[in-house]
Design a protein around this motif. Structure first.
Motif, PDB file in Angstrom:
ATOM      1  N   ALA A  82       0.768  -1.255   0.003  1.00 45.88           N
ATOM      2  CA  ALA A  82      -0.077  -0.062  -0.202  1.00 45.88           C
ATOM      3  C   ALA A  82       0.788   1.457  -0.088  1.00 45.88           C
ATOM      4  N   LEU A  83       0.630   2.084  -1.200  1.00 46.12           N
ATOM      5  CA  LEU A  83       1.501   3.500  -0.881  1.00 46.12           C
ATOM      6  C   LEU A  83       0.651   4.261  -0.084  1.00 46.12           C
ATOM      7  N   ALA A  84       1.354   4.660   0.949  1.00 48.06           N
ATOM      8  CA  ALA A  84       0.802   5.434   2.107  1.00 48.06           C
ATOM      9  C   ALA A  84       1.768   6.321   2.636  1.00 48.06           C
ATOM     10  N   THR A  85       1.225   7.451   3.292  1.00 47.50           N
ATOM     11  CA  THR A  85       2.077   8.189   4.195  1.00 47.50           C
ATOM     12  C   THR A  85       1.307   8.731   5.212  1.00 47.50           C
ATOM     13  N   GLN A  86       2.033   9.371   6.347  1.00 46.97           N
ATOM     14  CA  GLN A  86       1.226   9.819   7.531  1.00 46.97           C
ATOM     15  C   GLN A  86       1.379  11.317   7.353  1.00 46.97           C
ATOM     16  N   ASN A  87       1.806  11.746   6.343  1.00 47.05           N
ATOM     17  CA  ASN A  87       2.015  13.429   6.234  1.00 47.05           C
ATOM     18  C   ASN A  87       1.425  14.100   5.291  1.00 47.05           C
ATOM     19  N   GLY A  88       1.151  15.090   5.359  1.00 45.77           N
ATOM     20  CA  GLY A  88       0.688  15.991   4.363  1.00 45.77           C
ATOM     21  C   GLY A  88      -1.096  15.846   4.003  1.00 45.77           C
ATOM     22  N   GLY A 135       0.110   7.029 -10.776  1.00 46.69           N
ATOM     23  CA  GLY A 135       0.973   6.554 -12.000  1.00 46.69           C
ATOM     24  C   GLY A 135       2.428   7.110 -11.761  1.00 46.69           C
ATOM     25  N   GLU A 136       2.608   8.028 -10.612  1.00 50.64           N
ATOM     26  CA  GLU A 136       3.873   8.506 -10.263  1.00 50.64           C
ATOM     27  C   GLU A 136       4.147   8.037  -8.796  1.00 50.64           C
ATOM     28  N   ASP A 137       3.581   6.732  -8.327  1.00 49.01           N
ATOM     29  CA  ASP A 137       3.886   6.419  -7.205  1.00 49.01           C
ATOM     30  C   ASP A 137       3.974   7.422  -5.790  1.00 49.01           C
ATOM     31  N   ILE A 138       3.155   8.366  -5.979  1.00 45.33           N
ATOM     32  CA  ILE A 138       3.120   9.389  -4.786  1.00 45.33           C
ATOM     33  C   ILE A 138       1.964   8.918  -3.862  1.00 45.33           C
ATOM     34  N   PRO A 139       2.536   8.680  -2.582  1.00 41.48           N
ATOM     35  CA  PRO A 139       1.873   8.034  -1.501  1.00 41.48           C
ATOM     36  C   PRO A 139       0.631   9.006  -0.895  1.00 41.48           C
ATOM     37  N   ILE A 140      -0.193   8.435  -0.598  1.00 40.66           N
ATOM     38  CA  ILE A 140      -1.392   9.186   0.066  1.00 40.66           C
ATOM     39  C   ILE A 140      -1.742   9.137   1.432  1.00 40.66           C
TER      40      ILE A 140
END
Length: 179
Positions: A82-88, A135-140
């Protein structure tokens, strides 16, 4: 601090579907993008158990369906990670896309249209943008997105202003530096 302790239980559930390779479940959740939130029966078994009684038949209930559909769409084709982040917030994610790919003015217009969108139209606008982010693998930050969608229609448009402030950050000009 790990992802498990920071996320809402519903968000952890969605992550677990990816981590366990539940492709069939994710496919069923993606079908939610084909109808109004909460109107695709194949989703009920996965979503209804997570909706507190006090949230039933409210906008917040619809947010569960919207987020699950968008999450599954975003994760499609993923290799059980899972592409994910805790930021932003979503504005930060779109800014990262702009910086990474030097998006055209049409992307900025699409982002502006997203900020103006009525909550009933959000799934369409978010799906388009999420496709580009994926498409750019930017985590959400799914946790933040869930919370932001709940308050999308607040009168003071706090969420929209936060996203805008994140996307179009203040930049000092020579004039402000000289003062």
């Amino acid at each position: 601090m790990n992802k498990e302790s920071e996320n809402l239980p519903f968000i952890n559930y969605l992550y677990s579907l990816v981590e366990k390779g539940q492709r069939g479940t994710l496919a069923d959740l993606r079908k939610g993008l084909s109808g109004a939130p909460g109107t695709v029966p194949v989703m009920y078994q996965y979503i209804v158990p997570w909706i507190p009684e006090e949230d039933r038949n409210t906008w917040k209930e619809k947010v569960y369906y919207i987020l699950a559909s968008l999450f599954a769409h975003y994760q499609s084709g993923g290799a059980s990670k899972a592409l994910a982040t805790q930021n932003g917030n979503f504005g930060d994610h779109c800014r990262a896309l702009q910086a990474k790919k030097n998006q055209s003015d049409s992307f900025e217009q699409r982002f502006s249209n997203l900020l103006k969108a009525h909550r009933d139209d959000l799934p369409i606008f978010l799906r388009q943008t999420l496709s580009q982010l994926r498409g750019e693998d930017i985590p959400i930050n799914w946790n933040k997105l869930f919370k932001d969608l709940i308050f999308w229609s607040s009168l003071n448009q706090t969420v929209q202003r936060q996203w805008a402030n994140s996307y179009w950050r203040y930049q000092k000009t020579e004039e402000t530096i000289e003062k």
